[in-house]
Design a protein around this motif. Structure first.
Motif, mmCIF file in Angstrom:
data_model
loop_
_atom_site.group_PDB
_atom_site.id
_atom_site.type_symbol
_atom_site.label_atom_id
_atom_site.label_comp_id
_atom_site.label_asym_id
_atom_site.label_seq_id
_atom_site.Cartn_x
_atom_site.Cartn_y
_atom_site.Cartn_z
ATOM 1 N N UNK A 100 -11.254 -1.025 -17.035
ATOM 2 C CA UNK A 100 -10.581 -1.825 -16.017
ATOM 3 C C UNK A 100 -10.013 -0.897 -14.948
ATOM 4 N N UNK A 101 -10.243 -1.156 -13.654
ATOM 5 C CA UNK A 101 -9.765 -0.251 -12.611
ATOM 6 C C UNK A 101 -8.257 -0.210 -12.549
ATOM 7 N N UNK A 102 -7.727 0.956 -12.137
ATOM 8 C CA UNK A 102 -6.283 1.129 -11.966
ATOM 9 C C UNK A 102 -5.923 0.725 -10.555
ATOM 10 N N UNK A 103 -5.513 -0.514 -10.374
ATOM 11 C CA UNK A 103 -5.245 -1.040 -9.046
ATOM 12 C C UNK A 103 -4.088 -0.298 -8.392
ATOM 13 N N UNK A 104 -4.220 -0.067 -7.085
ATOM 14 C CA UNK A 104 -3.153 0.589 -6.343
ATOM 15 C C UNK A 104 -3.301 2.087 -6.276
ATOM 16 N N UNK A 105 -4.192 2.679 -7.073
ATOM 17 C CA UNK A 105 -4.422 4.114 -7.046
ATOM 18 C C UNK A 105 -5.785 4.369 -6.428
ATOM 19 N N UNK A 106 -5.853 5.023 -5.264
ATOM 20 C CA UNK A 106 -7.142 5.230 -4.615
ATOM 21 C C UNK A 106 -8.047 6.105 -5.464
ATOM 22 N N UNK A 107 -9.351 5.843 -5.461
ATOM 23 C CA UNK A 107 -10.273 6.665 -6.261
ATOM 24 C C UNK A 107 -10.467 8.034 -5.628
ATOM 25 N N UNK A 108 -10.958 8.976 -6.427
ATOM 26 C CA UNK A 108 -11.318 10.269 -5.874
ATOM 27 C C UNK A 108 -12.438 10.068 -4.849
ATOM 28 N N UNK A 109 -12.331 10.757 -3.733
ATOM 29 C CA UNK A 109 -13.377 10.703 -2.716
ATOM 30 C C UNK A 109 -14.380 11.820 -2.992
ATOM 31 N N UNK A 165 6.907 8.832 -12.534
ATOM 32 C CA UNK A 165 6.358 7.579 -11.994
ATOM 33 C C UNK A 165 6.673 7.387 -10.510
ATOM 34 N N UNK A 166 7.939 7.594 -10.053
ATOM 35 C CA UNK A 166 8.195 7.453 -8.616
ATOM 36 C C UNK A 166 7.393 8.421 -7.760
ATOM 37 N N UNK A 167 7.197 9.635 -8.247
ATOM 38 C CA UNK A 167 6.417 10.602 -7.473
ATOM 39 C C UNK A 167 4.950 10.185 -7.416
ATOM 40 N N UNK A 168 4.412 9.693 -8.510
ATOM 41 C CA UNK A 168 3.029 9.216 -8.499
ATOM 42 C C UNK A 168 2.864 8.062 -7.520
ATOM 43 N N UNK A 169 3.846 7.156 -7.495
ATOM 44 C CA UNK A 169 3.773 6.029 -6.559
ATOM 45 C C UNK A 169 3.831 6.515 -5.117
ATOM 46 N N UNK A 170 4.679 7.504 -4.848
ATOM 47 C CA UNK A 170 4.809 8.031 -3.491
ATOM 48 C C UNK A 170 3.528 8.720 -3.044
ATOM 49 N N UNK A 171 2.894 9.462 -3.942
ATOM 50 C CA UNK A 171 1.635 10.132 -3.611
ATOM 51 C C UNK A 171 0.540 9.098 -3.339
ATOM 52 N N UNK A 172 0.522 8.031 -4.121
ATOM 53 C CA UNK A 172 -0.450 6.960 -3.912
ATOM 54 C C UNK A 172 -0.292 6.339 -2.529
ATOM 55 N N UNK A 173 0.956 6.144 -2.108
ATOM 56 C CA UNK A 173 1.202 5.545 -0.786
ATOM 57 C C UNK A 173 0.676 6.432 0.338
ATOM 58 N N UNK A 174 0.508 7.714 0.081
ATOM 59 C CA UNK A 174 -0.044 8.627 1.082
ATOM 60 C C UNK A 174 -1.571 8.577 1.121
ATOM 61 N N UNK A 175 -2.160 7.755 0.265
ATOM 62 C CA UNK A 175 -3.605 7.647 0.215
ATOM 63 C C UNK A 175 -4.267 8.702 -0.645
#
Length: 246
Positions: free
Chosen positions: A1-10, A27-37
Motif C-alpha cells: 500500500x503506498x505511503x500517502x503524503x510522502x513523495x516517491x524517489x525520483x 516524526x515532525x522532522x519527517x513531515x517537514x522534509x516531506x512538505x519540501x517535496x
C-alpha cells in the motif's frame, strides 16, 4: 500500500533525506522534509530508555530540560504551574501541549539555557534539572556557582543503535540520498559507527547537515562527504534551510 503524503524517489535525481534523530522529534522532522517535496528516510540512531520520576519531596521552583526526552518524566499535573526553562522552540511547544503553562525557551544550546535561567529565574531558586544519563553535570555546577539550588535527576538513558535500518542502506546503495541530518553528536557518532564498508563510498555524493560545530566535529573521523553544512542556528528551521545549501 503506498505511503500517502510522502513523495516517491525520483529516478532522475537524489531526493532522499536521512533523518537520524529519535522520537519524538523524528516524526515532525519527517513531515517537514516531506512538505519540501523531498523523501524522508527514518534512521533513528538512538534508543531512549525512559526512567520514572515521582513528584514526591520538595516542590521545585523551576524545571530545567535540555531535551524533549525528559518531558514524560516531569509531566505531573501538580507541576504544571511550575516555571519551565527548556532548550528549543519544539521542546517548548511540547511542554505547553503537555499542560505546562509557564514555559521559557532558549536557543538550542546548554549555554543559552544557562543564560536564560540566570536572567529569568529568582535568585536562589530550587531547580530540578531533568536530563539523560551522563548529561547535565557541567550545567548543574554552573548554576550552583550562580547561587541556584540544583537537583540533577537522570530521567532517561540513551543507547546507540548498532545497525542502520534496511531502507537507509537500500537508499544509499541506490544513490537516492542527497542529505543526512544530524541533530546531536551522539546521533552522528552512532551513524558513523554503524556504517559498513560497502556504504561508506556512497556518502562521497551526500551532504551532511549538522546542527552545530560540535556535531560537525563528530563527523570528522567518519566517511568522506560531498560537503558538511553547519546550520546557521541550532534549530529546526535552520536545519531545513540547509537542505538547499550547495
Amino acid at each position: 500500500m503506498p505511503n500517502r503524503g510522502v513523495p516517491p524517489f525520483r529516478a532522475a535525481s537524489r531526493n532522499g533525506v536521512i533523518i537520524t534523530r529519535p522520537p519524538p522529534g523524528l516524526a515532525p522532522t519527517m513531515a517537514a522534509v516531506t512538505r519540501l517535496g523531498l523523501h524522508p528516510v527514518a534512521a533513528p540512531m538512538l534508543r531512549i530508555e525512559q526512567h520514572a520520576l515521582t513528584a514526591d519531596g520538595p516542590r521545585p521552583d523551576g524545571l530545567v530540560l535540555t531535551s524533549g526526552q525528559a518531558i514524560a518524566a516531569v509531566n505531573h499535573p501538580q507541576w504544571h504551574d511550575v516555571p519551565c526553562y527548556v532548550v528549543g522552540q519544539a521542546t517548548g511547544a511540547r511542554m505547553r501541549s503537555a499542560g505546562f503553562n509557564h514555559v521559557m525557551t532558549a536557543a538550542g544550546t546548554a549555554d543559552a539555557l544557562s543564560s536564560l535561567i540566570r536572567t529569568a529565574a529568582p535568585q536562589g531558586a530550587r531547580l530540578l534539572l531533568a536530563v539523560g544519563r551522563g548529561y547535565g553535570r557541567e550545567m548543574a555546577t554552573d548554576l550552583r556557582g550562580a547561587g541556584f539550588r540544583v537537583v540533577r535527576r537522570c530521567v532517561y538513558a540513551v543507547h546507540p543503535e548498532r545497525r542502520l535500518p534496511a531502507p537507509v542502506c537500500a537508499a544509499l546503495l541506490a544513490g537516492q540520498v542527497r542529505s543526512v541530518m544530524f541533530y546531536s553528536t551522539r546521533t552522528a557518532q552512532a551513524f558513523v559507527t554503524a556504517l559498513d564498508a560497502a556504504l561508506r563510498p556512497m556518502l562521497a555524493e551526500v551532504q551532511a547537515i549538522a546542527m552545530s560545530t560540535n556535531v560537525a566535529a563528530a563527523l570528522e573521523t567518519g566517511p568522506r562527504w560531498r560537503m558538511v553544512t553547519v546550520a546557521v542556528h541550532p534549530d529546526q528551521d535552520a536545519m531545513l534551510a540547509a537542505l538547499g545549501a550547495d
